[in-house]
Design a protein around this motif. Structure first.
Motif, PDB file in Angstrom:
ATOM      1  N   UNK A 195       0.812  -1.205   0.000  1.00  0.00           N
ATOM      2  CA  UNK A 195       0.000   0.000   0.000  1.00  0.00           C
ATOM      3  C   UNK A 195       0.848   1.259   0.000  1.00  0.00           C
ATOM      4  N   UNK A 196       0.164   2.359  -0.181  1.00  0.00           N
ATOM      5  CA  UNK A 196       0.815   3.650  -0.168  1.00  0.00           C
ATOM      6  C   UNK A 196       0.575   4.317   1.187  1.00  0.00           C
ATOM      7  N   UNK A 197       1.426   5.244   1.555  1.00  0.00           N
ATOM      8  CA  UNK A 197       1.262   5.944   2.836  1.00  0.00           C
ATOM      9  C   UNK A 197       0.340   7.145   2.649  1.00  0.00           C
ATOM     10  N   UNK A 198      -0.922   6.860   2.391  1.00  0.00           N
ATOM     11  CA  UNK A 198      -1.854   7.931   2.050  1.00  0.00           C
ATOM     12  C   UNK A 198      -1.958   9.019   3.103  1.00  0.00           C
ATOM     13  N   UNK A 254      -8.478   4.283  -0.846  1.00  0.00           N
ATOM     14  CA  UNK A 254      -7.511   5.375  -1.000  1.00  0.00           C
ATOM     15  C   UNK A 254      -8.217   6.729  -0.967  1.00  0.00           C
ATOM     16  N   UNK A 255      -9.396   6.787  -1.555  1.00  0.00           N
ATOM     17  CA  UNK A 255     -10.161   8.034  -1.532  1.00  0.00           C
ATOM     18  C   UNK A 255     -10.517   8.403  -0.092  1.00  0.00           C
ATOM     19  N   UNK A 256     -10.979   7.422   0.658  1.00  0.00           N
ATOM     20  CA  UNK A 256     -11.331   7.681   2.060  1.00  0.00           C
ATOM     21  C   UNK A 256     -10.131   8.159   2.860  1.00  0.00           C
ATOM     22  N   UNK A 299     -12.009  14.417  -5.258  1.00  0.00           N
ATOM     23  CA  UNK A 299     -11.670  13.064  -4.850  1.00  0.00           C
ATOM     24  C   UNK A 299     -12.341  12.018  -5.739  1.00  0.00           C
ATOM     25  N   UNK A 300     -11.878  10.790  -5.629  1.00  0.00           N
ATOM     26  CA  UNK A 300     -12.562   9.658  -6.255  1.00  0.00           C
ATOM     27  C   UNK A 300     -13.688   9.221  -5.340  1.00  0.00           C
TER      28      UNK A 300
END
Lengths: 337, 337
Positions: free
Chosen positions: B158-161, B191-193, B184-185
DNA sequence: TATATTTTTGTTATCGATACCATATTTGAA
DNA sequence: TTCAAATATGGTATCGATAACAAAAATATA
């Protein structure tokens, strides 16, 4: 794992009957069909394709061989291919040759082993002929896209390289350019050859002598054009090009970047035209490009391939040539226009 | 088609011996090995994987489920996945969900049927949980990339959102912005959240009250931000944002284009920061972006997956968080800096 | 040399589906 | 009602590989 026998047993029918239900044979009474379908759903049964393929010799898997999935051009091809394949109930195996014949060959064995029903391929280069022969020997249909291979007669979806290049070069000539350079991919690739030939022919037609110092061979992938451009800039004033024709997106993109680094104004000092640079960023692009129908290469290619596989194609190989669209932009337009 | 029996017969050995040669078993005398290998080469024999899979229950095929191969972000993921898969002797089945749960489900059945050894998946949205359960039921390992799914415990890359978004927003705040909008998506995507939550938290930490009129929900694909931006521009002067945070590449790209069309100067009138817009065109980009390690999502994801498949992974699910890199550029930098 | 041990090779059953042919059941016509 | 034709279902062999066990050959040991 749930097998067809589990379904048969639970539904109180034979495996054959279940098979018929799965394959939507009509010779099944409505009652048993319902019964079997209920059990299938209840047990979450999904047929085992390995078993099925073994006997039917069909996998419903197609292979997409492209040279670089990192290239937006081939990304569009993949999109088109995927859309059509999915629509027709086929799956797509992704093969990435990296413009490399050996890697392509390795994939070729894998995809034959897997039992691909067909292959949509943008060949790495002329060597790929061997791989095409191998496919033929194994009875696997294939469709060539983007690049042709000498002496290989098969269904193809190609670009009109001759005409498009001519229009691009004539556009430059009309803008007053006489010293036009070309930065090309390797000549073992048909598109590179065709574009170069058209470049040469067009110049000649317009009475412009061809200067070999203005013809540079680079790569379609990892295209480092630094040297090519440096050499062009090092030419004596009388030879130095006033325009550059880049034969693919990466070359075009990198050409712009290097010129920018050299602080050379586009188009005032050097004009640029290119193939296929996508407009993925913020503002409108300033680059004049010939945009190929990448999506259709994939979409139509898969269509031809499936027709061929399913015996719906004419014996004779079909050759589809898709025209490109030229977008004239600032990078090649004189201010005064 | 040449089978293992053809080889056996011609080499005067049993099929089993041929099988041992193919599979590089050591219990073979050098002489017979050479003999068999010669015949294999002579007859151009390539093993039939369907037969092999049927008994071994392994296909050496992995599925890559992404939401859009047309998106350069996922293109990089695919590149990384392909590189690692090829290196490890696996093939990759391309699945394109189009951010659509139904399409994802359809692919899911196909890939189970095909016998994928494992799945690398960027799920369409939270509904995908059902599909993950299905994979589990069929004993197929999977690794989640980019997006997580509530209550699903599995290997993830994952990414460090939270951190990246915070840095992006704090950068804007440091540049003097207080009215920061987010486009936003859909919030059914993790990821959007996460990005939205971090956006909200960061504003609060810095004593900036959150204005719901500045929060717009669009799409990660086919992201038409025209309306969102129109609404933002229609806000009274006191509310109108001075900066926009775009949560993916398409949104960022389109935001820039629409602002340009509205003749709004970036960053003077409105600053923009975005996730992942690639720099595919001529000049250096002017857009401030957080660049995720897309390639590594694919590369490391496949690595984890294969470890899991081959029993080389620890029991416990692994979660790998890859930091993003922020490139500060003109679109968010005050002239005076 | 005889026997134990190791190495090499072979035999048969099996994976899960469908092809092919056979049989049972239903329907329709006489 | 009876029999032919049409429809629906089932039985068995088979696809091409490998698993599991068995046997033969080569080598080592006493």
């Amino acid at each position: 794992m749930v097998t067809i026998y589990d379904i048969a047993k639970k539904a109180n029918v034979s495996a054959m009957t279940v098979s018929r239900v799965i394959n939507k044979s009509e010779k099944i009474s409505e009652i048993t069909r319902k019964k079997v379908e209920a059990v299938i759903k209840e047990l979450n049964y999904i047929p085992n394709n390995s078993a099925r393929n073994l006997i039917t010799k069909k996998t419903k898997i197609l292979s997409l061989m492209i040279t670089d999935i990192g290239n937006p051009f081939f990304t569009s091809v993949a999109r088109g291919a995927e859309d059509k394949a999915m629509q027709m109930g086929y799956q797509l195996l992704l093969c990435n040759s990296d413009e490399n014949f050996e890697k392509e060959s390795k994939y070729m064995d894998m995809l034959i082993s897997t039992g691909s029903d067909g292959v949509l391929i943008a060949p790495a280069n002329d060597n790929s002929k061997k791989n095409m022969k191998k496919l033929t020997k194994h009875g696997i249909p294939f469709v060539l896209i983007d690049r042709r291979i000498p002496d290989i007669d098969c269904d193809q979806v190609l670009s009109d390289n001759e005409a498009t290049t001519r229009r691009l070069i004539e556009h430059l000539i009309k803008q007053g350019h006489r010293k036009i350079a070309i930065i090309n991919g390797p000549l073992v690739v048909s598109t590179a050859r065709e574009r170069q030939q058209s470049y040469i022919d067009t110049l000649k037609i317009h009475g412009i002598s061809v200067n070999n110092d203005l013809i540079k061979e680079s790569h379609f992938r990892d295209s480092d054009v630094t040297n090519s451009i440096q050499e062009l800039l090092n030419l004596p004033e009388s030879e130095r090009p006033t325009a550059i024709f880049a034969t693919n997106n990466f070359i075009g993109m990198n050409t712009m970047k290097i010129l920018y680094r050299h602080n050379i104004k586009v188009p005032e000092e050097i004009a640029v035209v290119s193939y296929d640079v996508p407009n993925y960023t913020e503002n409108e692009s300033i680059l004049t490009v010939a945009e190929q129908q990448a999506y259709n290469f994939g979409y139509i290619g898969i269509q031809l391939l499936i027709e061929r596989i399913e015996g719906a194609a004419p014996e004779k190989a079909r050759k589809i040539v898709l025209p490109s669209e030229i977008h004239l932009r600032a990078s090649s337009l004189n201010q005064r226009d």
